[in-house]
Motif scaffolding. Structure first.
Motif, PDB file in Angstrom:
ATOM      1  N   GLU A 159      -5.824  12.205   5.305  1.00 51.98           N
ATOM      2  CA  GLU A 159      -5.845  12.496   6.730  1.00 51.98           C
ATOM      3  C   GLU A 159      -4.829  13.555   7.107  1.00 51.98           C
ATOM      4  OE1 GLU A 159      -2.906   8.993   6.660  1.00 51.98           O
ATOM      5  OE2 GLU A 159      -4.131  10.204   5.325  1.00 51.98           O
ATOM      6  N   GLN A 160      -5.114  14.259   8.198  1.00 49.39           N
ATOM      7  CA  GLN A 160      -4.223  15.266   8.778  1.00 49.39           C
ATOM      8  C   GLN A 160      -3.658  16.204   7.710  1.00 49.39           C
ATOM      9  OE1 GLN A 160      -3.979  15.833  11.980  1.00 49.39           O
ATOM     10  NE2 GLN A 160      -5.318  14.065  12.434  1.00 49.39           N
ATOM     11  N   LEU A 161      -4.538  17.039   7.192  1.00 47.53           N
ATOM     12  CA  LEU A 161      -4.167  17.989   6.143  1.00 47.53           C
ATOM     13  C   LEU A 161      -3.171  19.033   6.671  1.00 47.53           C
ATOM     14  CD1 LEU A 161      -6.682  16.645   4.864  1.00 47.53           C
ATOM     15  CD2 LEU A 161      -7.302  18.880   3.970  1.00 47.53           C
ATOM     16  N   PRO A 162      -2.454  19.706   5.763  1.00 45.92           N
ATOM     17  CA  PRO A 162      -1.541  20.774   6.202  1.00 45.92           C
ATOM     18  C   PRO A 162      -2.294  21.864   6.953  1.00 45.92           C
ATOM     19  CG  PRO A 162      -1.114  20.166   3.926  1.00 45.92           C
ATOM     20  CD  PRO A 162      -2.375  19.464   4.314  1.00 45.92           C
ATOM     21  N   ALA A 163      -1.569  22.626   7.743  1.00 48.42           N
ATOM     22  CA  ALA A 163      -2.166  23.690   8.552  1.00 48.42           C
ATOM     23  C   ALA A 163      -2.896  24.700   7.674  1.00 48.42           C
ATOM     24  CB  ALA A 163      -1.082  24.384   9.364  1.00 48.42           C
ATOM     25  N   LEU A 164      -4.097  25.052   8.074  1.00 49.49           N
ATOM     26  CA  LEU A 164      -4.898  26.046   7.363  1.00 49.49           C
ATOM     27  C   LEU A 164      -4.922  27.335   8.184  1.00 49.49           C
ATOM     28  CD1 LEU A 164      -6.969  26.786   5.079  1.00 49.49           C
ATOM     29  CD2 LEU A 164      -8.739  26.068   6.714  1.00 49.49           C
ATOM     30  N   PRO A 165      -4.316  28.409   7.689  1.00 50.15           N
ATOM     31  CA  PRO A 165      -4.360  29.683   8.434  1.00 50.15           C
ATOM     32  C   PRO A 165      -5.786  30.241   8.450  1.00 50.15           C
ATOM     33  CG  PRO A 165      -2.609  29.670   6.784  1.00 50.15           C
ATOM     34  CD  PRO A 165      -3.497  28.502   6.482  1.00 50.15           C
ATOM     35  N   PHE A 166      -6.197  30.767   9.573  1.00 48.79           N
ATOM     36  CA  PHE A 166      -7.509  31.413   9.677  1.00 48.79           C
ATOM     37  C   PHE A 166      -7.466  32.457  10.778  1.00 48.79           C
ATOM     38  CE2 PHE A 166      -7.775  28.415  13.091  1.00 48.79           C
ATOM     39  CZ  PHE A 166      -8.713  28.913  13.997  1.00 48.79           C
ATOM     40  N   VAL A 167      -8.472  33.311  10.800  1.00 46.10           N
ATOM     41  CA  VAL A 167      -8.559  34.371  11.797  1.00 46.10           C
ATOM     42  C   VAL A 167      -9.599  33.983  12.826  1.00 46.10           C
ATOM     43  CG1 VAL A 167      -9.022  36.798  12.212  1.00 46.10           C
ATOM     44  CG2 VAL A 167      -7.890  36.099  10.098  1.00 46.10           C
ATOM     45  N   MET A 168      -9.196  33.947  14.084  1.00 46.08           N
ATOM     46  CA  MET A 168     -10.084  33.561  15.166  1.00 46.08           C
ATOM     47  C   MET A 168     -11.109  34.661  15.458  1.00 46.08           C
ATOM     48  SD  MET A 168      -7.342  31.724  17.749  1.00 46.08           S
ATOM     49  CE  MET A 168      -8.624  31.219  18.887  1.00 46.08           C
ATOM     50  N   PRO A 169     -12.165  34.324  16.192  1.00 48.10           N
ATOM     51  CA  PRO A 169     -13.194  35.331  16.498  1.00 48.10           C
ATOM     52  C   PRO A 169     -12.648  36.589  17.182  1.00 48.10           C
ATOM     53  CG  PRO A 169     -13.987  33.138  17.041  1.00 48.10           C
ATOM     54  CD  PRO A 169     -12.551  32.986  16.696  1.00 48.10           C
ATOM     55  N   ASN A 170     -11.533  36.459  17.914  1.00 51.22           N
ATOM     56  CA  ASN A 170     -10.961  37.632  18.586  1.00 51.22           C
ATOM     57  C   ASN A 170     -10.017  38.422  17.702  1.00 51.22           C
ATOM     58  OD1 ASN A 170      -8.744  35.960  18.453  1.00 51.22           O
ATOM     59  ND2 ASN A 170      -8.532  35.654  20.675  1.00 51.22           N
ATOM     60  N   GLY A 171      -9.897  38.001  16.425  1.00 52.41           N
ATOM     61  CA  GLY A 171      -9.060  38.724  15.477  1.00 52.41           C
ATOM     62  C   GLY A 171      -7.637  38.230  15.376  1.00 52.41           C
ATOM     63  N   LYS A 172      -7.241  37.298  16.209  1.00 56.19           N
ATOM     64  CA  LYS A 172      -5.886  36.764  16.156  1.00 56.19           C
ATOM     65  C   LYS A 172      -5.757  35.682  15.085  1.00 56.19           C
ATOM     66  CE  LYS A 172      -4.749  37.617  21.030  1.00 56.19           C
ATOM     67  NZ  LYS A 172      -4.274  36.987  22.292  1.00 56.19           N
ATOM     68  N   PHE A 182      -5.935  22.224  11.801  1.00 56.30           N
ATOM     69  CA  PHE A 182      -5.583  20.983  11.123  1.00 56.30           C
ATOM     70  C   PHE A 182      -6.846  20.120  10.999  1.00 56.30           C
ATOM     71  CE2 PHE A 182      -1.694  22.449  13.071  1.00 56.30           C
ATOM     72  CZ  PHE A 182      -0.719  22.191  12.110  1.00 56.30           C
ATOM     73  N   PHE A 183      -7.308  19.939   9.768  1.00 55.05           N
ATOM     74  CA  PHE A 183      -8.465  19.076   9.560  1.00 55.05           C
ATOM     75  C   PHE A 183      -8.038  17.620   9.698  1.00 55.05           C
ATOM     76  CE2 PHE A 183     -10.411  22.734   7.359  1.00 55.05           C
ATOM     77  CZ  PHE A 183     -11.653  22.712   7.985  1.00 55.05           C
ATOM     78  N   ASP A 184      -8.928  16.811  10.273  1.00 53.69           N
ATOM     79  CA  ASP A 184      -8.631  15.389  10.444  1.00 53.69           C
ATOM     80  C   ASP A 184      -8.681  14.653   9.109  1.00 53.69           C
ATOM     81  OD1 ASP A 184      -8.414  15.332  13.371  1.00 53.69           O
ATOM     82  OD2 ASP A 184     -10.526  15.912  13.307  1.00 53.69           O
ATOM     83  N   PHE A 185      -9.658  14.989   8.266  1.00 52.98           N
ATOM     84  CA  PHE A 185      -9.807  14.312   6.974  1.00 52.98           C
ATOM     85  C   PHE A 185     -10.283  15.301   5.908  1.00 52.98           C
ATOM     86  CE2 PHE A 185     -10.969  10.856  10.045  1.00 52.98           C
ATOM     87  CZ  PHE A 185      -9.871  10.045   9.823  1.00 52.98           C
ATOM     88  N   PRO A 231       0.825  -1.204   0.000  1.00 47.29           N
ATOM     89  CA  PRO A 231       0.000   0.000   0.000  1.00 47.29           C
ATOM     90  C   PRO A 231       0.860   1.256   0.000  1.00 47.29           C
ATOM     91  CG  PRO A 231      -0.031  -1.045   2.158  1.00 47.29           C
ATOM     92  CD  PRO A 231       0.664  -1.994   1.234  1.00 47.29           C
ATOM     93  N   SER A 232       0.348   2.313  -0.611  1.00 42.66           N
ATOM     94  CA  SER A 232       1.058   3.594  -0.624  1.00 42.66           C
ATOM     95  C   SER A 232       1.114   4.156   0.791  1.00 42.66           C
ATOM     96  CB  SER A 232       0.336   4.575  -1.551  1.00 42.66           C
ATOM     97  OG  SER A 232       0.272   4.069  -2.866  1.00 42.66           O
ATOM     98  N   PRO A 233       2.188   4.889   1.106  1.00 43.97           N
ATOM     99  CA  PRO A 233       2.344   5.413   2.471  1.00 43.97           C
ATOM    100  C   PRO A 233       1.283   6.448   2.824  1.00 43.97           C
ATOM    101  CG  PRO A 233       4.003   6.339   1.010  1.00 43.97           C
ATOM    102  CD  PRO A 233       3.316   5.264   0.233  1.00 43.97           C
ATOM    103  N   SER A 234       1.107   6.669   4.091  1.00 43.22           N
ATOM    104  CA  SER A 234       0.170   7.675   4.587  1.00 43.22           C
ATOM    105  C   SER A 234       0.508   9.051   4.014  1.00 43.22           C
ATOM    106  CB  SER A 234       0.219   7.727   6.115  1.00 43.22           C
ATOM    107  OG  SER A 234      -0.424   8.876   6.616  1.00 43.22           O
ATOM    108  N   ARG A 235      -0.518   9.829   3.732  1.00 40.77           N
ATOM    109  CA  ARG A 235      -0.326  11.177   3.180  1.00 40.77           C
ATOM    110  C   ARG A 235      -0.496  12.256   4.242  1.00 40.77           C
ATOM    111  NH1 ARG A 235      -4.599  10.551  -1.581  1.00 40.77           N
ATOM    112  NH2 ARG A 235      -5.564   9.285   0.068  1.00 40.77           N
ATOM    113  N   ALA A 236      -0.483  11.884   5.519  1.00 42.41           N
ATOM    114  CA  ALA A 236      -0.683  12.852   6.600  1.00 42.41           C
ATOM    115  C   ALA A 236       0.418  13.903   6.595  1.00 42.41           C
ATOM    116  CB  ALA A 236      -0.712  12.135   7.948  1.00 42.41           C
ATOM    117  N   ALA A 237       0.012  15.180   6.656  1.00 48.50           N
ATOM    118  CA  ALA A 237       0.983  16.266   6.705  1.00 48.50           C
ATOM    119  C   ALA A 237       1.481  16.494   8.123  1.00 48.50           C
ATOM    120  CB  ALA A 237       0.363  17.552   6.161  1.00 48.50           C
TER     121      ALA A 237
END
Length: 255
Positions: A98-111, A116-119, A41-47
């Motif tokens: 599984e375990q996608l690369p980090a997704l930058p986003f802005v939190m409710p407080n503006g920070k 990291f999405f699981d799938f 089987p191909s190796p895991s693609r988890a980031a």
């Protein structure tokens, strides 16, 4: 399941010629091992690295069929495992990462932060859905719900078409039972599948799986083949229920 070949023997005990017989050549195997069993089987693609062990958590890998390829998929909890199996065995399933690369986003407080999405599940029509797997007690908190809303704004149209949160309440016990069975029976067995599909075409009304197998002479060895037939629509359950020997089946629409 491969059936052992019956040894060949002669019933004629008399020997007319005392000449020394030549050594018997090794019989060639006609039922070669399927290619999918020879390929690794191909190796895991988890980031992001998934720990090989964790106290208090069920971690590991499973292997699923991605088209003609076998693919390893890591999971970091029992809930992640169950979620993945339920998606993998859907009729419209195409792929899961599984375990996608980090997704930058802005939190409710503006920070600024990262998620990291699981799938990420891809369906046959090309639709991609990012999955966040959380226990129900966490998914219902105001903190999580406000944060995932911000994550959706960053994810949809960028890395996916939709975002879903899956908890234990989204997985029905019957669905999970049947999904695990479908996954365990995912590899075809042509010597079993062909006669069982032919037998399914002769079903006239609801019949228990164990009775159907007994009627066609495959009792005890054809259960997984029936499960594969149900998954692809060659047989169908008479009512929503766990697939066991007692379950009633009818002829499927695919026959």
């Amino acid at each position: 399941m491969e059936r052992p070949q019956d040894p060949t023997s002669s019933s004629d005990k008399s020997v007319d010629c005392p000449e020394k017989s030549e050594p018997r050549k090794k019989q060639e195997t006609t039922n070669a091992e399927p290619k999918h069993k020879r390929r690794k089987p191909s190796p895991s693609r988890a980031a992001r690295t998934i720990p090989k062990s964790s106290r208090g958590h069920f971690v590991g890998e499973l292997v699923f069929n991605r088209g003609n390829e076998r693919q390893r998929l890591g999971f970091a909890s029992m809930l992640e495992h169950n979620t993945a199996v339920c998606f993998i065995t859907r009729p419209d399933f195409s792929d899961i990462e599984e375990q996608l690369p980090a997704l930058p986003f802005v939190m409710p407080n503006g920070k600024s932060s990262n998620h990291f999405f699981d799938f990420r599940v891809t369906f046959k029509g090309g639709r991609r859905v990012c999955i966040s797997v959380k226990p129900e007690r966490i998914a219902q908190t105001f903190k999580y719900r406000s944060q995932i809303d911000c994550v959706k704004q960053a994810a949809i149209g960028n890395i996916c078409d939709d975002v879903l949160t899956v908890t234990e309440r989204n997985i029905h016990p019957i669905e999970l039972h049947n999904a695990k069975l479908f996954h365990s029976a995912r590899e075809p067995e042509p010597d079993l599948d062909a006669p069982i599909i032919a037998g399914l075409a002769d079903i006239e009304g609801p019949i228990r799986i164990r009775d159907f197998l007994a009627n066609i002479g495959f009792e005890g060895i054809g259960f997984r083949s029936v499960a594969r037939a149900i998954q692809v629509g060659r047989a169908k359950l008479f009512s929503p229920q766990k697939i066991t020997g007692h379950a009633l089946i009818t002829r499927g629409c695919a026959l």
